[in-house]
Scaffold this motif. Sequence first.
Motif, mmCIF file in Angstrom:
data_model
loop_
_atom_site.group_PDB
_atom_site.id
_atom_site.type_symbol
_atom_site.label_atom_id
_atom_site.label_comp_id
_atom_site.label_asym_id
_atom_site.label_seq_id
_atom_site.Cartn_x
_atom_site.Cartn_y
_atom_site.Cartn_z
ATOM 1 N N ARG A 1 0.811 -1.186 0.098
ATOM 2 C CA ARG A 1 0.097 -0.029 0.005
ATOM 3 C C ARG A 1 0.902 1.342 0.094
ATOM 4 O O ARG A 1 0.582 2.207 -0.842
ATOM 5 C CB ARG A 1 -1.117 -0.001 1.309
ATOM 6 N N LEU A 2 2.009 1.277 0.784
ATOM 7 C CA LEU A 2 2.636 2.320 0.963
ATOM 8 C C LEU A 2 3.557 2.829 -0.476
ATOM 9 O O LEU A 2 3.696 3.813 -1.011
ATOM 10 C CB LEU A 2 3.833 2.216 1.738
ATOM 11 N N ILE A 3 4.046 1.362 -1.049
ATOM 12 C CA ILE A 3 4.457 1.643 -2.626
ATOM 13 C C ILE A 3 3.427 2.252 -3.512
ATOM 14 O O ILE A 3 3.876 3.194 -4.328
ATOM 15 C CB ILE A 3 5.046 0.370 -3.035
ATOM 16 N N ASP A 4 2.348 1.687 -3.428
ATOM 17 C CA ASP A 4 1.234 2.078 -4.472
ATOM 18 C C ASP A 4 1.180 3.533 -4.190
ATOM 19 O O ASP A 4 0.917 4.464 -5.156
ATOM 20 C CB ASP A 4 -0.052 1.200 -4.204
ATOM 21 N N GLU A 5 1.109 4.030 -2.886
ATOM 22 C CA GLU A 5 0.931 5.619 -2.778
ATOM 23 C C GLU A 5 2.027 6.406 -3.073
ATOM 24 O O GLU A 5 1.783 7.481 -3.603
ATOM 25 C CB GLU A 5 0.461 5.783 -1.065
ATOM 26 N N MET A 6 3.384 5.883 -2.920
ATOM 27 C CA MET A 6 4.432 6.590 -3.523
ATOM 28 C C MET A 6 4.469 6.699 -5.155
ATOM 29 O O MET A 6 4.871 7.880 -5.541
ATOM 30 C CB MET A 6 5.741 6.064 -3.057
ATOM 31 N N LYS A 7 3.958 5.479 -5.731
ATOM 32 C CA LYS A 7 3.921 5.591 -7.267
ATOM 33 C C LYS A 7 2.593 6.700 -7.726
ATOM 34 O O LYS A 7 2.748 7.085 -8.797
ATOM 35 C CB LYS A 7 3.659 4.251 -7.801
#
Length: 93
Positions: A84-90
């Motif tokens: 979820r954090l990676i998706d938010e960063m992207k």
Amino acid sequence: MKTFTKRDLNQKTAEVLNALELGEDLIIITERGEEKYEIRRREPSLDPLERLRRSGMLIPPSDNPPPMPPIDYDRPRNPERVDRLIDEMKGDH
């Protein structure tokens, strides 16, 4: 402080800049009788970082920073949270 017209700046650039060389700190350029521009002497001896410090745009680091919190290597990781954090960063949210 000296004042020159925009036309003077265009036609007598050397004279305008010479006024700075002779000690003027500020030159005002007028256009149609109104003050429009300022030309100032630059302080070439200042390091760019020192100029930022003096302007308040750069704050030097603390001599005694607080210690980093200890890392808990035994704490279980949550792969869903990481995804979820990676998706938010992207920006895929």
